[in-house]
Design a protein around this motif. Structure first.
Motif, PDB file in Angstrom:
ATOM      1  N   GLN A 200       0.836  -1.190   0.000  1.00  0.00           N
ATOM      2  CA  GLN A 200       0.000   0.000   0.000  1.00  0.00           C
ATOM      3  C   GLN A 200       0.880   1.252   0.000  1.00  0.00           C
ATOM      4  O   GLN A 200       2.105   1.159   0.078  1.00  0.00           O
ATOM      5  N   SER A 201       0.263   2.408  -0.092  1.00  0.00           N
ATOM      6  CA  SER A 201       1.023   3.654  -0.179  1.00  0.00           C
ATOM      7  C   SER A 201       1.617   4.010   1.182  1.00  0.00           C
ATOM      8  O   SER A 201       1.217   3.489   2.225  1.00  0.00           O
ATOM      9  N   THR A 202       2.570   4.947   1.162  1.00  0.00           N
ATOM     10  CA  THR A 202       3.193   5.401   2.412  1.00  0.00           C
ATOM     11  C   THR A 202       2.177   6.117   3.304  1.00  0.00           C
ATOM     12  O   THR A 202       2.302   6.077   4.531  1.00  0.00           O
ATOM     13  N   LEU A 203       1.189   6.774   2.696  1.00  0.00           N
ATOM     14  CA  LEU A 203       0.151   7.421   3.496  1.00  0.00           C
ATOM     15  C   LEU A 203      -0.715   6.375   4.188  1.00  0.00           C
ATOM     16  O   LEU A 203      -1.052   6.519   5.374  1.00  0.00           O
ATOM     17  N   GLU A 204      -1.058   5.305   3.487  1.00  0.00           N
ATOM     18  CA  GLU A 204      -1.851   4.236   4.109  1.00  0.00           C
ATOM     19  C   GLU A 204      -1.062   3.516   5.190  1.00  0.00           C
ATOM     20  O   GLU A 204      -1.644   2.979   6.141  1.00  0.00           O
ATOM     21  N   ASP A 205       0.275   3.514   5.077  1.00  0.00           N
ATOM     22  CA  ASP A 205       1.102   2.872   6.102  1.00  0.00           C
ATOM     23  C   ASP A 205       1.046   3.604   7.435  1.00  0.00           C
ATOM     24  O   ASP A 205       1.475   3.055   8.455  1.00  0.00           O
ATOM     25  N   GLN A 206       0.542   4.842   7.461  1.00  0.00           N
ATOM     26  CA  GLN A 206       0.423   5.568   8.725  1.00  0.00           C
ATOM     27  C   GLN A 206      -0.760   5.099   9.560  1.00  0.00           C
ATOM     28  O   GLN A 206      -0.931   5.540  10.693  1.00  0.00           O
ATOM     29  N   HIS A 207      -1.599   4.219   9.007  1.00  0.00           N
ATOM     30  CA  HIS A 207      -2.656   3.567   9.793  1.00  0.00           C
ATOM     31  C   HIS A 207      -2.044   2.315  10.405  1.00  0.00           C
ATOM     32  O   HIS A 207      -1.745   1.341   9.708  1.00  0.00           O
ATOM     33  N   LEU A 208      -1.838   2.338  11.706  1.00  0.00           N
ATOM     34  CA  LEU A 208      -1.107   1.253  12.362  1.00  0.00           C
ATOM     35  C   LEU A 208      -1.813  -0.086  12.213  1.00  0.00           C
ATOM     36  O   LEU A 208      -1.164  -1.118  12.009  1.00  0.00           O
ATOM     37  N   GLY A 209      -3.135  -0.091  12.304  1.00  0.00           N
ATOM     38  CA  GLY A 209      -3.855  -1.345  12.165  1.00  0.00           C
ATOM     39  C   GLY A 209      -3.684  -1.956  10.794  1.00  0.00           C
ATOM     40  O   GLY A 209      -3.480  -3.179  10.655  1.00  0.00           O
ATOM     41  N   ALA A 210      -3.765  -1.138   9.739  1.00  0.00           N
ATOM     42  CA  ALA A 210      -3.587  -1.646   8.384  1.00  0.00           C
ATOM     43  C   ALA A 210      -2.159  -2.120   8.155  1.00  0.00           C
ATOM     44  O   ALA A 210      -1.915  -3.136   7.494  1.00  0.00           O
ATOM     45  N   LEU A 211      -1.193  -1.397   8.697  1.00  0.00           N
ATOM     46  CA  LEU A 211       0.214  -1.781   8.541  1.00  0.00           C
ATOM     47  C   LEU A 211       0.493  -3.126   9.200  1.00  0.00           C
ATOM     48  O   LEU A 211       1.142  -4.012   8.613  1.00  0.00           O
ATOM     49  N   LEU A 212      -0.015  -3.320  10.409  1.00  0.00           N
ATOM     50  CA  LEU A 212       0.193  -4.606  11.082  1.00  0.00           C
ATOM     51  C   LEU A 212      -0.546  -5.732  10.385  1.00  0.00           C
ATOM     52  O   LEU A 212      -0.122  -6.893  10.450  1.00  0.00           O
ATOM     53  N   ALA A 213      -1.669  -5.416   9.722  1.00  0.00           N
ATOM     54  CA  ALA A 213      -2.393  -6.451   8.993  1.00  0.00           C
ATOM     55  C   ALA A 213      -1.529  -7.041   7.881  1.00  0.00           C
ATOM     56  O   ALA A 213      -1.566  -8.253   7.628  1.00  0.00           O
ATOM     57  N   TRP A 214      -0.737  -6.214   7.218  1.00  0.00           N
ATOM     58  CA  TRP A 214       0.188  -6.724   6.200  1.00  0.00           C
ATOM     59  C   TRP A 214       1.296  -7.563   6.831  1.00  0.00           C
ATOM     60  O   TRP A 214       1.673  -8.615   6.308  1.00  0.00           O
ATOM     61  N   ILE A 215       1.836  -7.106   7.969  1.00  0.00           N
ATOM     62  CA  ILE A 215       2.970  -7.797   8.580  1.00  0.00           C
ATOM     63  C   ILE A 215       2.535  -9.103   9.236  1.00  0.00           C
ATOM     64  O   ILE A 215       3.250 -10.118   9.163  1.00  0.00           O
ATOM     65  N   GLU A 216       1.362  -9.122   9.854  1.00  0.00           N
ATOM     66  CA  GLU A 216       0.908 -10.297  10.602  1.00  0.00           C
ATOM     67  C   GLU A 216       0.056 -11.243   9.775  1.00  0.00           C
ATOM     68  O   GLU A 216      -0.449 -12.234  10.315  1.00  0.00           O
ATOM     69  N   ALA A 217      -0.150 -10.963   8.496  1.00  0.00           N
ATOM     70  CA  ALA A 217      -1.010 -11.820   7.666  1.00  0.00           C
ATOM     71  C   ALA A 217      -0.443 -13.240   7.598  1.00  0.00           C
ATOM     72  O   ALA A 217       0.721 -13.419   7.233  1.00  0.00           O
ATOM     73  N   PRO A 218      -1.226 -14.260   7.962  1.00  0.00           N
ATOM     74  CA  PRO A 218      -0.722 -15.637   7.881  1.00  0.00           C
ATOM     75  C   PRO A 218      -0.489 -16.063   6.438  1.00  0.00           C
ATOM     76  O   PRO A 218      -0.963 -15.432   5.491  1.00  0.00           O
ATOM     77  N   GLU A 219       0.267 -17.147   6.276  1.00  0.00           N
ATOM     78  CA  GLU A 219       0.527 -17.680   4.944  1.00  0.00           C
ATOM     79  C   GLU A 219      -0.787 -18.064   4.278  1.00  0.00           C
ATOM     80  O   GLU A 219      -1.666 -18.668   4.888  1.00  0.00           O
ATOM     81  N   GLY A 220      -0.896 -17.703   3.003  1.00  0.00           N
ATOM     82  CA  GLY A 220      -2.093 -18.043   2.253  1.00  0.00           C
ATOM     83  C   GLY A 220      -3.207 -17.036   2.362  1.00  0.00           C
ATOM     84  O   GLY A 220      -4.258 -17.201   1.728  1.00  0.00           O
ATOM     85  N   THR A 221      -3.030 -15.983   3.174  1.00  0.00           N
ATOM     86  CA  THR A 221      -4.051 -14.954   3.302  1.00  0.00           C
ATOM     87  C   THR A 221      -3.566 -13.663   2.654  1.00  0.00           C
ATOM     88  O   THR A 221      -2.369 -13.501   2.382  1.00  0.00           O
ATOM     89  N   SER A 222      -4.469 -12.766   2.406  1.00  0.00           N
ATOM     90  CA  SER A 222      -4.154 -11.522   1.723  1.00  0.00           C
ATOM     91  C   SER A 222      -3.999 -10.392   2.729  1.00  0.00           C
ATOM     92  O   SER A 222      -4.931 -10.084   3.480  1.00  0.00           O
ATOM     93  N   GLY A 223      -2.820  -9.785   2.726  1.00  0.00           N
ATOM     94  CA  GLY A 223      -2.613  -8.630   3.583  1.00  0.00           C
ATOM     95  C   GLY A 223      -3.452  -7.447   3.150  1.00  0.00           C
ATOM     96  O   GLY A 223      -3.891  -6.644   3.975  1.00  0.00           O
TER      97      GLY A 223
END
Length: 528
Positions: A200-223
């Motif tokens: 996602q964009s750098t502006l969207e990365d400032q939403h902590l919940g969305a940022l962690l959703a990408w980092i914590e996404a399990p294998e086989g799921t979509s961040g």
């Protein structure tokens, strides 16, 4: 942004999971950080609504301003915030160690080393996002000039005693956060985006919940899908399941829940003030208490998810080993903290609203120097970061294929080293290149390309070989060694010395004014 970061973002988009852009942690993390999750009132900059603050993951302290327009309630919030932050800061002020610092001797004008105190550690404040850092700076600016009753008995609205002191410390943390590589005040979103890339964009990365959703996404799921849920999913009452990472609030929360609760609180206060007998006053007090508890519950419901997200981000960062130069940058933070502690203890006035020309130039030069130093150190600490510099032609790595001993006119060793590389370095005639040798930069000079393809580079080593006629053992690469040379310097040089504020030239505003100057006398030439 380097090509490595662009590639990582493309891979994250394709795989649906965040990709690492670092192999080590490039920022210092304290063993006991102070986490601050602020919340502000919509439409009124700097008006706090509440905050969660503390050093214990399971026991944060909730601070609430039931009516943000009430000056007394706002001062009460700032007082409670000071009671939470200042003891934490003061806990690092007493534990000191001996250190040496270079100072100018007033008699001789030479630089000499003197032994001074240096705090053994320093406090660290972590906020959810970059907007939290700006809120801390805004709080500091609005608090450090407040007059207390002791300072000015005739002040119309005296501040509690600890409020100006907290403002000075928050201002210092906010200013230090502008220095690249500093870790006294950190935003969790900036920490995570430095070590992981998302789709996602750098502006969207400032939403902590969305940022962690990408980092914590399990294998086989979509961040991307998880981030979309974190940003926009709502419950049956129309409220966000993952509130924004502060300090802003959601309009649906403001309009449907917060505004009615504050109205009920205001009505309860008016009724309590108008009560005429004790029985009626007890009932009105119970009504006011219920209204306060409702607002407290609402503020906690908006800040607690972000509080938990900050600690989950700390867990993710702690899985990375600390970079080799992180401790050196933290030592500079400790020097900064110690210096401000000494200024406060000496009774110096708070930081000015505007810096004079010399101070502003020094700050700008410091930030530029620290940015260049940070870029170099991160590349030296992390092969993934160095790969980006190699792709940009700012470094090259290869195998030493030949070493020929040579000497200059003074019979000093100047060996010629041939390095075969697959990189494409951008080297001008007699350009200087550097490599790390036992933590110190060794300099070499570009001589020539060995073949037309430029795959072999001939370098002349210039220093760090000892004082003898023969190079010290290990100071010169040997045939078969794999080495990495950079075109950027590892240590940054200081800029030109600036004049004292009292000697500021007229082109930059002149010396600081000490009082009102009398206007020039009126002459006949001033009249048409």
């Amino acid at each position: 942004m380097s090509l490595i970061n662009h590639l990582a973002r493309l891979e994250a988009t394709a795989s649906g999971r965040a990709r690492p852009v670092a192999t080590v942690r490039h920022r210092h993390l304290s063993q006991r950080p102070l986490v601050l999750v602020p919340l502000t009132t919509a439409g009124e900059a700097g008006a706090p609504l509440g905050a969660l603050v503390g050093t214990e993951r399971t026991a944060p302290r909730l601070l609430v301003v039931e009516q943000p327009r009430d000056r007394d309630l706002r001062f009460g919030f700032l007082t409670r915030l000071a009671e939470s932050v200042l003891p934490y800061v003061d806990g690092y002020a007493a534990d000191v160690e001996a250190a040496e610092r270079a100072e100018t001797d007033p008699e001789t004008g030479k630089r000499v080393k003197v032994e001074v105190e240096l705090c053994a550690d320093a406090p660290q404040i972590i906020v959810p996002s970059r907007a939290g850092i700006e809120f801390v700076r805004l709080l500091g600016r609005s608090m450090r000039f407040r007059r207390t009753a002791e300072q000015d008995p005739e002040a119309p609205h005296p501040a509690p005693p600890h409020v100006p002191l907290l403002g000075r410390w928050l201002t210092h943390f906010g200013e230090r956060a502008r220095v690249p590589g500093s870790s006294l005040l950190l935003a969790m979103t900036d920490l995570l985006t430095r070590h992981w890339a998302t789709g996602q964009s750098t502006l969207e990365d400032q939403h902590l919940g969305a940022l962690l959703a990408w980092i914590e996404a399990p294998e086989g799921t979509s961040g991307a899908a998880a981030a979309l849920r974190a940003e926009s999913a709502r419950d049956a009452a129309g409220q966000l399941l993952c509130p924004p990472a502060g300090p802003a609030t959601d309009p649906a929360f403001d309009n449907r829940l917060l505004a009615p609760a504050i109205e009920r609180y205001d009505r309860a206060r008016k009724r309590l003030a108008a009560a005429e007998d004790p029985v009626e006053a007890d009932g009105r007090l119970a009504e006011l208490t219920a209204a306060e508890r409702e607002i407290h519950a609402l503020v906690e419901s908006r800040t607690r998810p972000t509080w938990d997200a900050v600690w989950r981000g700390l867990d993710a960062l702690c899985t990375l080993p600390e970079g080799a130069h992180v401790a050196d940058r933290w030592t500079r933070d400790r020097w900064s903290f110690t210096a401000h502690r000494d200024r406060v203890a000496a009774g110096e006035p708070p930081q000015p609203r505007r810096d004079d020309a010399v101070t502003a130039a020094n700050k700008l030069a410091t930030r530029e120097r620290e940015q260049a130093r940070l870029d170099a150190q991160e590349a030296l600490d992390d092969p993934l970061v160095m790969a980006g510099r190699r792709l940009a032609g700012e470094a090259f790595e290869g195998e030493v294929t030949e070493v020929v001993m040579a000497y200059n006119d003074k019979k000093r060793p100047r060996p010629l080293v041939t390095v075969r590389t697959d990189d494409v370095p951008r080297l001008a005639e007699r350009a200087k290149v550097y490599r790390s040798l036992d933590g110190k930069p060794q300099t070499a000079e570009f001589v020539a390309y060995e073949d037309d393809g430029g795959s072999a580079v001939v370098l002349r080593v210039l220093d760090k070989m000892g004082r003898g006629k023969e190079p010290d053992e290990g100071s010169v690469p040997r045939k078969g060694d794999r080495v990495c040379w950079t075109t950027f310097e590892h240590e940054q040089r200081g800029g030109p010395k600036l004049p004292e504020p009292e000697e500021t030239p007229w082109t930059h505003g002149g010396p600081p004014a000490t009082g009102a100057e009398a206007p020039d006398a009126l002459t006949t030439e001033d009249l048409l």
